[in-house]
Scaffold this motif. Sequence first.
Motif, PDB file in Angstrom:
ATOM      1  N   GLY A  97       0.788  -1.227   0.000  1.00  0.00           N
ATOM      2  CA  GLY A  97       0.000   0.000   0.000  1.00  0.00           C
ATOM      3  C   GLY A  97       0.817   1.272   0.000  1.00  0.00           C
ATOM      4  O   GLY A  97       0.324   2.335  -0.363  1.00  0.00           O
ATOM      5  N   VAL A  98       2.082   1.185   0.399  1.00  0.00           N
ATOM      6  CA  VAL A  98       2.838   2.429   0.544  1.00  0.00           C
ATOM      7  C   VAL A  98       3.487   2.893  -0.746  1.00  0.00           C
ATOM      8  O   VAL A  98       4.061   3.966  -0.797  1.00  0.00           O
ATOM      9  N   GLY A  99       3.371   2.123  -1.794  1.00  0.00           N
ATOM     10  CA  GLY A  99       3.960   2.546  -3.072  1.00  0.00           C
ATOM     11  C   GLY A  99       5.461   2.311  -3.081  1.00  0.00           C
ATOM     12  O   GLY A  99       6.041   1.806  -2.124  1.00  0.00           O
ATOM     13  N   LEU A 100       6.080   2.678  -4.179  1.00  0.00           N
ATOM     14  CA  LEU A 100       7.502   2.383  -4.363  1.00  0.00           C
ATOM     15  C   LEU A 100       8.392   3.520  -3.884  1.00  0.00           C
ATOM     16  O   LEU A 100       8.003   4.676  -3.929  1.00  0.00           O
ATOM     17  N   HIS A 101       9.589   3.166  -3.458  1.00  0.00           N
ATOM     18  CA  HIS A 101      10.635   4.188  -3.353  1.00  0.00           C
ATOM     19  C   HIS A 101      11.699   3.855  -4.404  1.00  0.00           C
ATOM     20  O   HIS A 101      11.633   2.795  -5.036  1.00  0.00           O
ATOM     21  N   VAL A 102      12.646   4.762  -4.562  1.00  0.00           N
ATOM     22  CA  VAL A 102      13.574   4.617  -5.683  1.00  0.00           C
ATOM     23  C   VAL A 102      14.445   3.361  -5.599  1.00  0.00           C
ATOM     24  O   VAL A 102      15.073   2.975  -6.591  1.00  0.00           O
ATOM     25  N   GLY A 103      14.483   2.716  -4.415  1.00  0.00           N
ATOM     26  CA  GLY A 103      15.262   1.485  -4.288  1.00  0.00           C
ATOM     27  C   GLY A 103      14.591   0.316  -4.983  1.00  0.00           C
ATOM     28  O   GLY A 103      15.262  -0.582  -5.505  1.00  0.00           O
ATOM     29  N   HIS A 104      13.268   0.299  -4.995  1.00  0.00           N
ATOM     30  CA  HIS A 104      12.563  -0.862  -5.538  1.00  0.00           C
ATOM     31  C   HIS A 104      12.882  -1.172  -7.002  1.00  0.00           C
ATOM     32  O   HIS A 104      13.082  -2.319  -7.343  1.00  0.00           O
ATOM     33  N   PRO A 105      12.908  -0.150  -7.877  1.00  0.00           N
ATOM     34  CA  PRO A 105      13.061  -0.514  -9.294  1.00  0.00           C
ATOM     35  C   PRO A 105      14.489  -0.813  -9.744  1.00  0.00           C
ATOM     36  O   PRO A 105      14.699  -1.087 -10.925  1.00  0.00           O
ATOM     37  N   LEU A 106      15.465  -0.784  -8.850  1.00  0.00           N
ATOM     38  CA  LEU A 106      16.856  -0.998  -9.270  1.00  0.00           C
ATOM     39  C   LEU A 106      17.002  -2.243 -10.144  1.00  0.00           C
ATOM     40  O   LEU A 106      17.549  -2.186 -11.249  1.00  0.00           O
ATOM     41  N   GLY A 107      16.499  -3.377  -9.632  1.00  0.00           N
ATOM     42  CA  GLY A 107      16.604  -4.633 -10.387  1.00  0.00           C
ATOM     43  C   GLY A 107      15.760  -4.604 -11.648  1.00  0.00           C
ATOM     44  O   GLY A 107      16.163  -5.131 -12.690  1.00  0.00           O
ATOM     45  N   TYR A 108      14.592  -3.948 -11.581  1.00  0.00           N
ATOM     46  CA  TYR A 108      13.694  -3.916 -12.747  1.00  0.00           C
ATOM     47  C   TYR A 108      14.321  -3.122 -13.889  1.00  0.00           C
ATOM     48  O   TYR A 108      14.135  -3.439 -15.067  1.00  0.00           O
ATOM     49  N   ILE A 109      15.032  -2.048 -13.532  1.00  0.00           N
ATOM     50  CA  ILE A 109      15.690  -1.256 -14.576  1.00  0.00           C
ATOM     51  C   ILE A 109      16.827  -2.079 -15.175  1.00  0.00           C
ATOM     52  O   ILE A 109      17.004  -2.133 -16.392  1.00  0.00           O
ATOM     53  N   ALA A 110      17.580  -2.754 -14.298  1.00  0.00           N
ATOM     54  CA  ALA A 110      18.723  -3.537 -14.795  1.00  0.00           C
ATOM     55  C   ALA A 110      18.265  -4.637 -15.750  1.00  0.00           C
ATOM     56  O   ALA A 110      18.873  -4.848 -16.807  1.00  0.00           O
ATOM     57  N   THR A 111      17.173  -5.340 -15.408  1.00  0.00           N
ATOM     58  CA  THR A 111      16.702  -6.388 -16.317  1.00  0.00           C
ATOM     59  C   THR A 111      16.151  -5.765 -17.592  1.00  0.00           C
ATOM     60  O   THR A 111      16.256  -6.350 -18.672  1.00  0.00           O
TER      61      THR A 111
END
Length: 951
Positions: free
Chosen positions: A76-90
Amino acid sequence: MTNPRSESGESTSHRYTPELAGDIESRWQGYWRENGTFNAPNPVGELADPADSGQSLDTASREKLFVQDMFPYPSGVGLHVGHPLGYIATDVYARFNRMLGRNVLHTLGYDAFGLPAEQYAVQTGTHPRTTTSANIDNMERQLGRLGLGHDRRRVVATTDTDFYRWTQWIFLQIYNSWFDPEAQKARPISELEEKLAAERPDWADLTPARQQAELDEHRLVYRSNSTVNWCPGLGTVLANEEVTADGRSERGNFPVFRKRLSQWMMRITAYSDRLLDDLEDLDWPEKVKSMQRNWIGRSRGAEVDFSSPAGPVRVFTTRPDTLFGASYMVLAPEHELVDRLVGDAAYGDDVDPRWTYGAATPADAVASYRAATASKTDLERQENKEKTGVFTGAYATNPVNGARVPVFIADYVLTGYGTGAIMAVPGHDERDHEFATVFGLPVTEVVSGGDVPVTEAAYTGDGVLVNSANDDGLDLNGKDKAEAIEATIAWLAEQGLGEEKVQYKLRDWLFARQRYWGEPFPVVYDADGVAHALPESMLPVELPEVEDYRPVSFDPDDAASEPQPPLAKAKDWVEITLDLGDGEQTYWRDTNVMPQWAGSSWYQLRYIDPTNSDALVDIENERYWTGPREGAPSGGVDLYVGGVEHAVLHLLYSRFWHKVLFDLGHVSSYEPYHRLYNQGYIQAYAYTDSRGVYVPADEVEEKDGRFFHDGEEVTQEYGKMGKSLKNAVSPDEICDNYGADTLRVYEMSMGPLDTSRPWATKDVVGAQRFLQRAWRLVVDEATGEAAVSDAGLGDDDQRALHRTIAGVHDDYAHLRDNTAVAKLIEYVNHLTKAHAGSSVPRAAVEPLVLMMAPVAPHIAEEMWSRLGHDGSLVHAPFPTWEEKWLVDDTVELPVQVMGKVRGRVTVSADAAREDIEAAALAEPNVAAHVEGKTVAKIIVVPGKMVNIVAK
Ligand code: ANZ
């Protein structure tokens, strides 16, 4: 003449500003969506149509690549900039591979059942379905802004009925199977029935119910009345893996108690050997492999019987060689023989007072000791602390030397491991030594080699056996450990007193939760309480709508509470009339739900064939995307990226399910994930004031290495990013202020992907400046038109270009996006400097745009189109390089004639020996000195000098 890339005021209305970036980004995201740019065709089925993506599936010539991220909980709290690190890399990796011509499957689903979603729903008082779907929408929006190239047709959520129908289907497959130990594989339970009917003369005489009960004992899913982790605070039982080292629930941090309950279990232990051995075939970090090995914990040893008044007491030991040193025994307090050993008698007068727990009778002592240890978890029981225990009043006999040894109960012996009983060898085991010291028990040396006498400290090293012979043909003296182990096992087997035994730490998987927000079991019970699996045709079993979905939780410390699943309240749903072959009857549904791990144990298979309504995945599609191949005999996803915290939970469960599906012929691969990569974390600074309260990190100012908030000095700490630490930065904020491409470039350039790194918003601008400089190379900021020349490239540009291509290619291929970005920045700087005041040749910038595309896809698309290209560059070929431009420049070599320097030649660094010789002889001054002589020898010291011997 005006500079087309001028930074001056009025002529810069087409500058790459955050507004322009935002505009470009939403336009290209729309384009990709409309055109299905990232749709990857399947060999067969609904997603096989090439018209969908404009991409044909030419299996003969086109390689495939399946890239996967560990999918998120829609919290529920949404993303912070740490979450997408792996998603951007893939995403960078996937985009790069598309440009190499590969058919790339990349998508992202949602792990949407389970405690976090439900806890959040409970906190906010809304139905979990409502909050889950709102959370998914919010995450889609946040992730959508990042420009991740996902095949949208393959997005699934574990809560979709279409998805969990197959989770239930897999449950039925596992339920309707048994593990054949000879074949070491799962087989349909019907085959066991045939086997028993053929092999057991009495089988036909058994009642159907009796037959059923026997088959049930062999199923890979079974009900067991066993000691489980009961968490009153969450109102559910938990798997071992969900309990922290200090005996609390991983979610919610509530106390966890051991309790005997009847529960669904999955027989993962049947696969222990395969789960261990197949690790060899995987391209995984060594650390994760070793965590799995330790968790499975295979140890070889022996089971040995000690005789006692209550019959033989079987122990498990990894050190049968030390049997002559066993001077007492210890049983787990819960061991079933304890009550029989204890009897009614009082402790004798000769019993050491330390042994009695202050009680007059062993029965009283045992009862008080059990009460004191009942609430401890296994981990607490194994902690290094003063050993406690109670003498049962009984003695057993050591089988090798007939010694009369006292039998204790103690909490350091666990009920779930080995036989729950040990022979204690205080001379050579540290825990036994501690116990013997506390209780004044004898310590004997049987392995020589210690520095101090064994009475002072246990000697656990290797050595030669001593004090270890009997009159019945067992003599270990003089043997080393391995020989002694073999000899003891052979002797025990001959005497019928024991046998070799392989023991595992892995326990069966507790597979039921007393919660609402999970997959219902496709199981009903008849009036006699006998479980019946539903036929496939009755799937899905949909989660009923209930008014009150809250778990019945209890006072977190109330160990005596009993689970009450919320689904039991859905009375209309629970009671059901069905015809399961014996005519219509009333049945009652199982009111547990599956654990959160269920959906994530197989979701990659659904990505492959998300719309298939006849099978969880068509095996042809599965074989294409994840089948065995050269270098990957196990098959599995090509690249799986996620956090190391999933090393033993998710990754062990999914390997187990996959193996069952493989055994039953539903998939061609025997491992789900061929290559695993653990990304590091984005961490952040947090600041506390003098009261220890967190202050907003973005309001803190630094002065001379000290930190201030509102004039008050604050303390800096470093670690996680999170709302509660007031240091979370949302990707939305960075997208608004800089653009998604800047965020992507910044995150990828922060450091090697597998290490953790600190977030610094102030550094983000560096990534933005790089994009702005690249933009200016291509676009006239006054007109917005491409401003490049058609000039050819000089040698300097060629060298810079080809080196950049070769380097960036290699970096992208090895997930080194940080160094790829560094090389792109260097190249942009080179072009900016080399062509200051004039247009840059198209031949120099087009490859730049293509190379930037994986990491900064939107700006790259925009520059590509302004350069006059139609459509998207997503499938444009990645630039190639020519080797000749990679050779290191040239080197200057002194040329000696008979030891004296007579000239210098400049040759390319990797010039062949003959070429260097020729160049040396051609040098005018050298030629003059050699003239008229015979060259006897030319010595070339590569990179250093040339010496000519001439007479
Ligand atoms: C005698 C002995 C002598 C042992 C010695 C060790 C060293 P792993 O390697 O972890 O499998 N053990 C067996 N069952 C136990 C239980 N339920 N709870 C606590 N401890 C248990 O360890 C196996 C060893 O741990 C066994 O070998 C046993 O102690 C103990 F010099 O037996 B040994």
